[in-house]
Design an enzyme around this catalytic site. Structure first.
Site, short mmCIF file in Angstrom:
data_model
loop_
_atom_site.label_atom_id
_atom_site.label_comp_id
_atom_site.label_asym_id
_atom_site.label_seq_id
_atom_site.Cartn_x
_atom_site.Cartn_y
_atom_site.Cartn_z
N ARG A 1 0.80 -1.22 0.00
CA ARG A 1 0.00 0.00 0.00
C ARG A 1 0.84 1.28 0.00
NH1 ARG A 1 -2.42 -3.45 -1.52
NH2 ARG A 1 -4.42 -4.30 -0.86
N SER B 1 -11.31 1.41 2.35
CA SER B 1 -10.56 0.84 3.47
C SER B 1 -9.80 1.93 4.21
CB SER B 1 -9.59 -0.21 2.93
OG SER B 1 -8.88 -0.82 3.97
N GLU C 1 -4.77 4.35 5.79
CA GLU C 1 -4.67 4.12 4.36
C GLU C 1 -5.31 5.28 3.61
OE1 GLU C 1 -6.21 0.75 1.19
OE2 GLU C 1 -5.47 0.08 3.13
#
Length: 307
Positions: free
Chosen positions: A180, A229, A299
């Site tokens: 990520r 998310s 995130e």
């Protein structure tokens, strides 16, 4: 309170600019959470050359922020100072097939459209993009992935413009992908990407996309005002399980709530402020840390200043 209008200064510095400059442009309507204050200046470049021209002429003391579809983003209630760049239109929104089972896509292209284009071309390996609610620019920056695939698996190269107005092409190795995230220079605004597919059976690819769609609809609150998310999965754990174990499912602050359906999603139930959503996320982080010792990392990107 609105920001100072600096459009005359920018036009004086860059008189041949072709893109659109808007002062004190509200950002809430451009984010999936539907919250946040204005951009001091919102710039939509006409094309890559126009973007490079502005960046080359813009005084160094003026901050630059780039936003995409607003799917994985909180804009704080005080707004974003400086110039906010949003890529849109044909110049950044096209997809083309190239030799060697490759696709080139502009960075304003939604991830799902890349998946569809790959399926239309009978190219396997890109169906996972069907499950990512964002655009290619964000996917490059954060190595977006879902359902067993990540951007690092399929990227050949990315093209972009630096803060100084230089146009560069970065190889896969230059991107420095990890979970990520990437180590690509923070000042680069990506404009296009080249992806590697592989020959596949179209029916099988479409079936895989349908599986991804069904799984996402069954597990995620995709019809809510959400940013996707919220936290990265920590090493050795899953964020949603840690949040649930800390008793945060359904937790509320103001108009913001931890989703009952999937507790790694925050939602705007109506009337939430950016401060409500970010504050709820920080409370979740605190409770998870106290309960399990794990430290969750955002995130979702958070931009701008508090009101």
């Amino acid at each position: 309170m609105p920001f100072q209008d600096i459009t005359p200064d920018i036009r004086a510095a860059a008189p041949e600019l072709r893109g659109r400059l808007l002062a004190n442009q509200e950002m809430a309507g451009l984010t999936w959470f539907r919250v946040g204050g204005p951009a001091q200046i919102l710039f939509t470049p006409a094309d890559e050359a126009d973007l490079a021209y502005l960046l080359g002429k813009l005084p160094a003391e003026i901050p630059v922020t780039v936003v995409g579809l607003g799917s994985n983003l909180i804009v704080r209630d005080g707004g974003i100072p400086g110039v906010v760049i949003r890529l849109a239109g044909k110049a950044f929104g096209e997809i083309a097939r190239e030799d060697g089972d490759r696709l080139r896509a502009g960075t304003a292209v939604p991830d799902v459209k890349v998946a569809r284009a790959a399926a239309d071309a009978s190219l396997a390996g890109l169906a996972f993009y069907r499950g990512i609610p964002g655009c290619i620019g964000g996917a490059l920056r954060m190595n977006a992935g879902a359902h067993g695939g990540e951007t690092t698996d399929v990227l050949v190269e990315a093209r972009g413009v630096t803060r100084k107005g230089e146009i560069l092409t970065l190889s896969h190795a230059d991107m420095g992908f990890s979970y990520r995230s990437s180590t690509a220079p923070a000042d680069i605004i990506f404009t296009s990407a080249l992806f590697q597919g592989r020959p596949g059976d179209q029916a099988a690819i479409l079936a895989e996309m349908e599986r991804v769609t069904s799984a996402r609809e069954a597990a995620q609150p995709i019809k809510e005002r959400t940013g996707g998310s919220t936290f990265k999965n920590p090493e050795g754990g899953k964020a949603w399980q840690l949040i649930d174990a800390a008793g945060c499912r359904g937790l509320r602050i103001g108009g913001a709530q931890v989703s009952e359906m999937h507790c790694n999603f925050l939602i705007n139930t109506g009337g939430a402020t950016a401060a409500d959503i970010e504050g709820l996320g920080e409370e979740v982080r605190r409770r998870v840390k106290d309960n399990s010792g794990y430290e969750l990392h955002w995130e979702i990107k958070r931009l701008g200043v508090a009101a």
